[in-house]
Enzyme design. Structure first.
Site, short mmCIF file in Angstrom:
data_model
loop_
_atom_site.label_atom_id
_atom_site.label_comp_id
_atom_site.label_asym_id
_atom_site.label_seq_id
_atom_site.Cartn_x
_atom_site.Cartn_y
_atom_site.Cartn_z
N SER A 1 0.83 -1.21 0.00
CA SER A 1 0.00 0.00 0.00
C SER A 1 0.86 1.26 0.00
O SER A 1 1.64 1.48 -0.93
CB SER A 1 -0.96 -0.04 1.19
N ASP B 1 -6.07 -3.70 -1.86
CA ASP B 1 -4.96 -3.31 -0.99
C ASP B 1 -4.23 -4.51 -0.39
O ASP B 1 -4.84 -5.42 0.17
CB ASP B 1 -5.50 -2.43 0.13
#
Length: 274
Positions: A53, A165
């Site tokens: 991320s 993510d």
């Protein structure tokens, strides 16, 4: 190197002296840049970077040869909506098309192979419920996939597979490079305020996601050789671009403190915790 979709290891014949693992955490990722500035001042250079991320985003920038200061300038005086735009999609509230455009210009590379420093990017295959670790092919789609917070951002499709993510299953990506590095510095920037009240839908999604991130970092923390966790990250939201320098400075100061005895510590199996 080859990518292992069902294992938490990137296989390679190369053995790296020092790996750097960078966690997810939204705008708190500016603390990663502070840590890297401190590393540079101590003459500490990672031979490979693993990011999830925000950590994947910072990792891609540093692996492309950008300095922490250049990375800060990239975000400076920029509104969130210049990177992420609201959309009518059923898969997410926002699109990261703005970020994609800006990253292409800033990084100056298209593929993992063009990076001066090897990079591993962790994303989540949402349909098969596994972490996937990218280290070859087109770079930017993998970075955006790693940053695609479920519900908030539209997932990214790569080779017919939907990714979200990377923090969903592995927010502190030490495992992907553990077997190929002699030592690993891990930086974790996610923290939660248990007294904070949820005020809206985006806040609800953000908090739910952070709870999951906190739970899945324990294994990787134990696998690191040096663990850096900047304090006071709680007060900064996932999309806070108003306190860039503050967040950066917190990461910098914590890393200066932890890494001052780096040469001594790196030759021992001790884990330095917060």
């Amino acid at each position: 190197m080859e990518v292992e979709n069902d294992m938490n290891t990137v296989r390679t014949k190369t053995k790296y002296k020092l790996g750097l693992a960078l966690s997810g955490g939204g705008a708190r990722g500016f603390a990663h840049l502070g840590v890297i500035k401190a590393m540079n001042e101590y003459g500490i250079r990672p031979d490979i970077i693993s990011g999830t991320s925000a950590g994947a985003l910072v990792g891609a920038m540093i692996a492309a040869g950008k300095t922490p200061e250049e990375c800060i300038e990239f975000f400076h005086h920029t509104k969130v909506l210049q990177f992420a735009r609201f959309t009518m999609s059923k898969m997410g509230l926002m699109s990261m098309c703005g970020m994609e455009e800006k990253l292409k210009k800033f990084l100056g590379v298209k593929t993992f192979d063009e990076l001066p420093i090897p990079l591993v990017v962790t994303a989540s295959d949402i349909n098969n419920s596994v972490s996937v670790h990218f280290n070859a092919g087109e770079l930017i789609p993998c970075v955006l996939a790693s940053c695609s917070i479920p519900v908030i951002f539209i997932p990214v499709e790569i080779n017919g597979i939907i990714y979200v993510d990377g923090g969903l299953f592995m927010n502190l990506p030490v495992r992907p490079i553990r077997d190929i590095c002699e030592k690993i510095i891990a930086v974790e920037i996610n923290s939660i305020d248990s007294h904070e009240k949820v005020s809206n839908m985006i806040h609800m999604a953000e908090r739910s996601f952070h709870l999951g991130l906190a739970a899945n970092t324990r294994i990787d923390k134990k696998l690191s050789d040096i663990f850096i966790s900047p304090e006071n990250m709680i007060k900064y939201g996932m999309f806070d671009l108003n306190h860039i320098e503050e967040i950066f400075e917190i990461g910098y100061k914590k890393a200066k403190e932890v890494l001052k005895d780096f040469n001594k510590v790196i030759h021992t199996p001790i884990v330095i915790a917060n």
